[in-house]
Design a protein around this motif. Structure first.
Motif, PDB file in Angstrom:
ATOM      1  N   PRO A 184      17.644 -16.772 -41.116  1.00  0.00           N
ATOM      2  CA  PRO A 184      17.628 -17.550 -39.867  1.00  0.00           C
ATOM      3  C   PRO A 184      18.981 -18.185 -39.569  1.00  0.00           C
ATOM      4  CG  PRO A 184      15.783 -18.161 -41.291  1.00  0.00           C
ATOM      5  CD  PRO A 184      16.629 -17.218 -42.074  1.00  0.00           C
ATOM      6  N   ALA A 185      19.701 -18.571 -40.638  1.00  0.00           N
ATOM      7  CA  ALA A 185      20.987 -19.223 -40.423  1.00  0.00           C
ATOM      8  C   ALA A 185      21.957 -18.291 -39.707  1.00  0.00           C
ATOM      9  CB  ALA A 185      21.574 -19.667 -41.762  1.00  0.00           C
ATOM     10  N   LEU A 186      21.773 -16.981 -39.935  1.00  0.00           N
ATOM     11  CA  LEU A 186      22.706 -16.036 -39.318  1.00  0.00           C
ATOM     12  C   LEU A 186      22.255 -15.586 -37.927  1.00  0.00           C
ATOM     13  CD1 LEU A 186      23.533 -13.883 -42.453  1.00  0.00           C
ATOM     14  CD2 LEU A 186      25.066 -15.433 -41.253  1.00  0.00           C
ATOM     15  N   LEU A 187      21.084 -16.079 -37.537  1.00  0.00           N
ATOM     16  CA  LEU A 187      20.575 -15.662 -36.226  1.00  0.00           C
ATOM     17  C   LEU A 187      20.978 -16.601 -35.113  1.00  0.00           C
ATOM     18  CD1 LEU A 187      16.961 -14.501 -37.104  1.00  0.00           C
ATOM     19  CD2 LEU A 187      18.995 -13.110 -36.725  1.00  0.00           C
ATOM     20  N   VAL A 188      21.471 -17.815 -35.521  1.00  0.00           N
ATOM     21  CA  VAL A 188      21.870 -18.741 -34.462  1.00  0.00           C
ATOM     22  C   VAL A 188      23.000 -18.104 -33.694  1.00  0.00           C
ATOM     23  CG1 VAL A 188      21.639 -21.242 -34.362  1.00  0.00           C
ATOM     24  CG2 VAL A 188      22.230 -20.152 -36.514  1.00  0.00           C
ATOM     25  N   ASP A 189      22.784 -18.103 -32.433  1.00  0.00           N
ATOM     26  CA  ASP A 189      23.710 -17.383 -31.596  1.00  0.00           C
ATOM     27  C   ASP A 189      24.784 -18.297 -31.112  1.00  0.00           C
ATOM     28  OD1 ASP A 189      24.419 -15.081 -30.609  1.00  0.00           O
ATOM     29  OD2 ASP A 189      22.847 -14.927 -29.086  1.00  0.00           O
ATOM     30  N   ASP A 190      26.034 -17.998 -31.461  1.00  0.00           N
ATOM     31  CA  ASP A 190      27.054 -18.818 -30.844  1.00  0.00           C
ATOM     32  C   ASP A 190      27.940 -18.009 -29.911  1.00  0.00           C
ATOM     33  OD1 ASP A 190      28.555 -19.219 -34.099  1.00  0.00           O
ATOM     34  OD2 ASP A 190      28.167 -17.469 -32.870  1.00  0.00           O
ATOM     35  N   SER A 191      27.543 -16.766 -29.724  1.00  0.00           N
ATOM     36  CA  SER A 191      28.234 -16.041 -28.658  1.00  0.00           C
ATOM     37  C   SER A 191      27.180 -15.443 -27.743  1.00  0.00           C
ATOM     38  CB  SER A 191      29.136 -14.962 -29.249  1.00  0.00           C
ATOM     39  OG  SER A 191      28.382 -13.821 -29.534  1.00  0.00           O
ATOM     40  N   VAL A 192      27.540 -15.242 -26.505  1.00  0.00           N
ATOM     41  CA  VAL A 192      26.595 -14.662 -25.555  1.00  0.00           C
ATOM     42  C   VAL A 192      27.233 -13.450 -24.897  1.00  0.00           C
ATOM     43  CG1 VAL A 192      25.216 -16.685 -24.996  1.00  0.00           C
ATOM     44  CG2 VAL A 192      27.394 -16.332 -23.836  1.00  0.00           C
ATOM     45  N   THR A 193      26.361 -12.545 -24.460  1.00  0.00           N
ATOM     46  CA  THR A 193      26.853 -11.376 -23.743  1.00  0.00           C
ATOM     47  C   THR A 193      26.647 -11.635 -22.261  1.00  0.00           C
ATOM     48  OG1 THR A 193      26.250 -10.007 -25.577  1.00  0.00           O
ATOM     49  CG2 THR A 193      26.608  -8.893 -23.487  1.00  0.00           C
ATOM     50  N   ILE A 194      27.744 -11.536 -21.537  1.00  0.00           N
ATOM     51  CA  ILE A 194      27.692 -11.857 -20.105  1.00  0.00           C
ATOM     52  C   ILE A 194      27.834 -10.575 -19.298  1.00  0.00           C
ATOM     53  CG2 ILE A 194      28.951 -13.041 -18.239  1.00  0.00           C
ATOM     54  CD1 ILE A 194      29.636 -15.192 -20.349  1.00  0.00           C
ATOM     55  N   ALA A 195      26.935 -10.381 -18.348  1.00  0.00           N
ATOM     56  CA  ALA A 195      26.988  -9.203 -17.487  1.00  0.00           C
ATOM     57  C   ALA A 195      28.064  -9.404 -16.435  1.00  0.00           C
ATOM     58  CB  ALA A 195      25.644  -8.996 -16.814  1.00  0.00           C
ATOM     59  N   VAL A 196      28.840  -8.363 -16.210  1.00  0.00           N
ATOM     60  CA  VAL A 196      29.875  -8.470 -15.194  1.00  0.00           C
ATOM     61  C   VAL A 196      29.574  -7.500 -14.059  1.00  0.00           C
ATOM     62  CG1 VAL A 196      32.331  -8.423 -14.710  1.00  0.00           C
ATOM     63  CG2 VAL A 196      31.523  -8.996 -17.019  1.00  0.00           C
ATOM     64  N   GLN A 197      29.397  -8.046 -12.870  1.00  0.00           N
ATOM     65  CA  GLN A 197      29.092  -7.215 -11.711  1.00  0.00           C
ATOM     66  C   GLN A 197      30.261  -7.214 -10.754  1.00  0.00           C
ATOM     67  OE1 GLN A 197      25.713  -9.230 -10.069  1.00  0.00           O
ATOM     68  NE2 GLN A 197      24.278  -8.221 -11.460  1.00  0.00           N
ATOM     69  N   VAL A 198      30.399  -6.079 -10.036  1.00  0.00           N
ATOM     70  CA  VAL A 198      31.337  -6.044  -8.929  1.00  0.00           C
ATOM     71  C   VAL A 198      30.495  -5.747  -7.691  1.00  0.00           C
ATOM     72  CG1 VAL A 198      33.328  -4.882  -7.913  1.00  0.00           C
ATOM     73  CG2 VAL A 198      33.238  -5.283 -10.400  1.00  0.00           C
ATOM     74  N   ASN A 199      30.527  -6.631  -6.759  1.00  0.00           N
ATOM     75  CA  ASN A 199      29.661  -6.535  -5.567  1.00  0.00           C
ATOM     76  C   ASN A 199      28.205  -6.295  -5.953  1.00  0.00           C
ATOM     77  OD1 ASN A 199      31.795  -7.048  -3.917  1.00  0.00           O
ATOM     78  ND2 ASN A 199      32.099  -4.923  -3.290  1.00  0.00           N
ATOM     79  N   GLY A 200      27.766  -7.005  -6.947  1.00  0.00           N
ATOM     80  CA  GLY A 200      26.357  -6.945  -7.328  1.00  0.00           C
ATOM     81  C   GLY A 200      25.978  -5.771  -8.210  1.00  0.00           C
ATOM     82  N   LYS A 201      26.939  -4.910  -8.521  1.00  0.00           N
ATOM     83  CA  LYS A 201      26.632  -3.740  -9.348  1.00  0.00           C
ATOM     84  C   LYS A 201      27.177  -3.962 -10.744  1.00  0.00           C
ATOM     85  CE  LYS A 201      26.312   1.014  -8.389  1.00  0.00           C
ATOM     86  NZ  LYS A 201      26.802   2.206  -7.787  1.00  0.00           N
TER      87      LYS A 201
END
Ligand code: ANZ
Ligand code: ZN
Length: 857
Positions: free
Chosen positions: A789-806
């Motif tokens: 569990p200690a290694l599951l704490v998320d300290d980074s996130v994946t961010i979606a990048v869109q161009v004109n909504g795509k």
């Protein structure tokens, strides 16, 4: 180290598992029991991609559960009786048994090349006498308990082949083999009283939370419980009445005729001195017997000249027709027709110019005329004397109440479900263990004379059931009086064989069908997997046998539902290919085109193996003609778009094939087979092996460890939910993360973790890797790791990048990173630079931790 060679590894590990009996299920084990079952195959001769997909899914679960600490039962057998074996006998002169056994050998060998984690010690075929012998004993148990009876019933009769046809063998009213118009014929048949369990089977659906809703709905509709009214019309000028059944007594003022089935006793009586009516009845008998046949056939009727008196208003009388859409074995075999609110009645009324009064209407449409479509929606009663203004439900209750009070009708519960006709006039099935004696009547075969075995020396040279014309098989002494008697020559519907096989897998005592203790230990099946084509009959019959067995005291553990969780997998599809070529003289002869000079071209399907890819597109290998690519469809012989698993397994190895069938789409959806897909899976096997053989290192790397534990936690959830395609995606992700990491102790640990995570899906390379990495024993027997569990704490996130909504890219950023930082990260991405090249970024929308959208113009 060398590269991974599936051709060597597959056989090596399969032999190892077999030798060690790795997948033998131990009923005495203390571990939690887990029963995983895929619907057993019909031994047609070769496995197809549908089998590969089905058995791989079950196998992944079985292997994972074992690693996770369960005692797993994962058996395999053969649903071996049935028509194709008899067809082979008739067409090619081979014995059904020899044909079946050879097919089983071939298919077992093919399934084994997939590396399935099966307890082969429990394998059996339903055509084994010691399986069907127990089935005969169960049939007799049911008989003792009053769950079996015999009565005359209509069958589809092929007058040329002199045989009974199943509904699906009647094509457009003709025998599928002879092409002769099928007749309806009455034969004495055996029935199992499934209707006695109709309520239980319906109500039991409510407890099956882990079944797909659509399957439960289909079963509920099949059972079709409905509340209705059975009532008697008086017939003008006759003493007898006419009993009809309706689910819509509310519509009674909309009645414009009464209809009776062609085989209704009244119709038969009238036909005695009415030749025209007799001829009409004869006509009706010639059409198929199924509900679907009657539904689609043109509505036809014969006016008997009789009139019935309306029970709610004696001044009204209605004509009585013999109608071809009224079934004899449903309700009472007679109806009142209300054309405005029933489509069949409406079609009929239009044809015979009968009135169509509307009696139910939604608000504001009280006087709207009925066109070509009956109104079956909700509304209030109109034009219905004292019922006018009531809701449909209230009006139904009111009419039932009045009928009961006045004594001309009773409220009833009806079911669509019919008793199960199990008689088949065929050889290749379980003989029904009955003896017919002129003096004693129907006599069950005594238990010590079971099994009643099929004779081996049978002749398929002439049409009809070989058991009937066998010179000696049916001649027996009556067990009761000792006189000369005859065996029943009908065999059981093969659905009986598949109604209890899952119980026999749990234990196989010689003297009994199963051991109730083993049933208590293993059943219900924890996970059942199979095709949705079995959503109704097979599953309903299996549920019925289970309840019936409990009812007769054979099962003591309180088991009522045999399959706790059901999963129906999607089909395997493929593109279709065709070529159009000039017709030959032979084609003209076959198609009868002699008189049609315009018909010069012919279009034929081509299999994937018959075409090749060139720079000019797809070309037919044999003729060099251009190949047309058609729709993606379920693999089928008729469209020739099948891919034979055997050469694919040989070429790419079992792991790549297993991986591909798990990968591309969610398991309940269709999966399109493609060469690119299997190539990709095969490349992944290579990538995995390179990781295994990569340089080890020292030191820590928390990032890669975290990636491994995240993948592990995710995959465990995916397995729990049967989301195999997500599991695949997660493994790709972890592999990518490991490839990017530098050698370290952590990286080596991540690799060992990955090997275990992929082991259920790709067991051969996993064993090879496990051995290479110095793992203890077999990975198949290794423990499923637990995520820290200690290694599951998320300290980074994946961010979606869109161009004109795509969606164009994703970036990893520290959780809670400020806008500017995220924006800077995004702008530095190559993909984003490419997507915005030459354009102006007008606006940057940042949703922290989730999404960035660039508005460009
Ligand atoms: C009058 C009526 C009016 C009906 C109306 C329907 C709609 P389910 O729901 O499937 O049970 N029916 C009864 N016995 C029949 C038979 N032997 N062959 C063909 N049709 C038969 O269907 C019950 C309805 O099917 C019954 O209700 C009857 O038509 C018809 F607006 O009665 B009804
Ligand atoms: Zn007798």
């Amino acid at each position: 180290m060398t590269s991974f060679d599936p051709a060597k590894a597959d056989g090596k590990w399969q032999a190892e598992w077999a030798g060690r009996e790795t997948f033998r299920a131990d009923t005495a084990s203390e571990r939690p029991k887990r029963y995983i079952l895929e619907m057993f195959p019909y031994p047609s001769g070769r496995i197809h991609m549908g089998h590969v997909r089905n058995y791989t899914m079950g196998d992944v679960l079985a292997r994972w559960r074992k690693m996770a600490g369960d005692e797993v039962l994962h058996p395999m057998g053969w649903d071996a009786f049935g028509m194709p074996a008899e067809n082979a006998a008739m067409e090619r002169g081979v014995h059904p048994e020899g044909w079946t056994r050879a097919n089983i050998e071939a298919m077992r060998a093919q399934l084994q090349t997939l590396g399935l984690a099966i307890d082969w010690s429990r394998e059996f075929a339903t055509c084994d006498a010691d399986y069907y012998g127990h089935e005969q004993a169960l049939f007799l148990k049911f008989m003792e308990a009053g769950l079996v009876y015999r009565r005359e019933a209509y069958v589809n009769w092929d007058p040329v082949d002199m045989t009974v046809l199943a509904n699906e063998q009647v094509i457009d009213g003709k025998g599928w083999r002879s092409g002769a118009p099928v007749e309806r014929k009455k034969l004495s048949q055996w029935f199992l009283k499934i209707t006695q369990f109709a309520d239980e089977l319906l109500d039991g659906l409510g407890t099956l939370e882990n079944w797909p809703d659509k399957v439960r709905t289909m079963q509920a509709n099949w059972i079709g419980r409905s509340r209705g009214l059975t009532f008697r019309f008086r017939i003008e000028g006759r003493d007898e009445g006419l009993e009809v059944y309706t689910t819509r007594p509310d519509t009674m003022f909309g009645a414009s005729f009464a209809g009776i089935a062609a085989d209704h006793p009244l119709a038969l009586k009238l036909a005695e001195d009415n030749a025209q009516l007799a001829a009409f009845i004869e006509e009706c008998r010639k059409s198929g017997t199924s509900e679907a046949d009657l539904e689609t056939a043109e509505k036809r009727g014969f006016d008997t000249g009789l009139r019935v008196i309306h029970p709610l208003d004696e001044t009204i009388t209605l004509p009585v027709f013999v109608a071809n859409f009224v079934l004899m074995d449903y309700g009472t075999g007679a109806i009142f027709g209300c054309p405005a609110h029933d489509q069949r009645d409406l079609d009929f009324a239009r044809k015979y110019a009968l009135p169509v009064p509307r009696v139910v209407a939604p608000e504001g449409e009280e006087n709207a005329p009925i066109g070509e479509e009956a109104y079956t929606g909700p509304g209030k009663l109109v034009n219905s004397e004292w019922l006018t203004g009531m809701d449909v439900a209230d009006a139904i209750a009111a009419v039932i109440e009045k009928a009961e009070a006045e004594g001309w009708g009773e409220g009833t519960t009806q079911y669509r479900l019919r008793d199960w006709g199990v008689s088949r006039q065929r050889y290749w099935g379980t003989p029904i263990p009955i003896i017919h004696c002129d003096d004693c009547g129907v006599v069950p075969v005594p238990a010590d004379q079971l099994p009643v075995e099929l004779p081996k020396d049978v002749d398929f040279g002439t049409p009809g059931n070989p058991l009937v014309r066998h010179p000696s098989w049916k001649q027996v002494d009556c067990p009761s009086c000792g006189g000369k008697a005859e065996r029943e020559t009908d065999t059981l519907d093969t659905f009986a064989d598949s109604s209890w096989y899952f119980l026999r897998f749990a234990s196989q005592p010689e003297d009994r069908p199963f051991d109730p203790k083993a049933i208590a230990a293993w059943l219900p099946v924890d996970q059942y997997i199979g095709g949705v084509e079995h959503a109704i009959l097979h599953l309903l019959y299996a549920r019925f046998w289970t309840r019936a067995l409990a009812h007769v005291g054979m099962i003591e553990s309180g088991l009522t539902e045999p399959f706790r969780q059901l999963f129906t997998q999607g089909m395997v599809t493929h593109e279709t290919y065709s070529v159009t070529r000039p017709a030959t003289d032979e084609d003209r002869r076959i198609w009868g085109w002699d008189k049609d000079p315009g018909a010069d071209y012919i279009t034929e399907w081509r299999s994937p193996a018959e075409i090749k890819r060139t720079d000019k597109g797809l070309i037919d290998k044999s003729t060099g003609l251009k190949v047309l690519v058609g729709r993606v469809e379920k693999m089928s012989k008729s469209k020739k778009n099948t891919v034979d698993p055997e050469p694919i397994i040989q070429r790419y190895g079992a792991d790549a094939v297993r991986w591909f069938v798990l990968s591309d789409s969610p398991p309940e959806r269709d999966l399109e087979w493609s060469e690119a897909g299997i190539e990709g899976a095969s490349r992944f096997v290579g990538r995995l092996w390179r990781l295994v053989t990569a340089e080890a290192g020292t030191g820590d790397d928390e990032a890669v460890l975290k990636a491994a534990h995240r993948a592990l936690a995710g995959v465990t959830e995916d397995l729990e939910a049967l989301r195999f395609n997500k599991l695949v995606a997660r493994c790709y992700e972890l592999t990518g993360a490991i490839e990017k990491a530098k050698p370290s102790k952590s990286r080596s640990e991540a690799i060992r973790m990955l090997v275990r995570i992929v082991a259920p899906a790709m067991p051969h390379i996993a064993e090879e890797a496990w051995a290479a990495l110095g793992g203890e024993g077999l990975v198949a027997e290794a423990a499923w790791p637990e995520a820290d569990p200690a290694l599951l704490v998320d300290d980074s996130v994946t961010i979606a990048v869109q161009v004109n909504g795509k969606l164009r890219d994703t970036v990893d950023a520290a959780k809670g990173a400020p806008r500017e930082e995220i924006e800077a990260l995004v702008m530095a991405r190559e993909k984003i630079a490419a997507a915005t090249e030459g354009k102006t970024v007008r606006k940057v929308i940042v949703v922290p931790d989730r999404l960035v959208n660039l508005v460009v113009a």
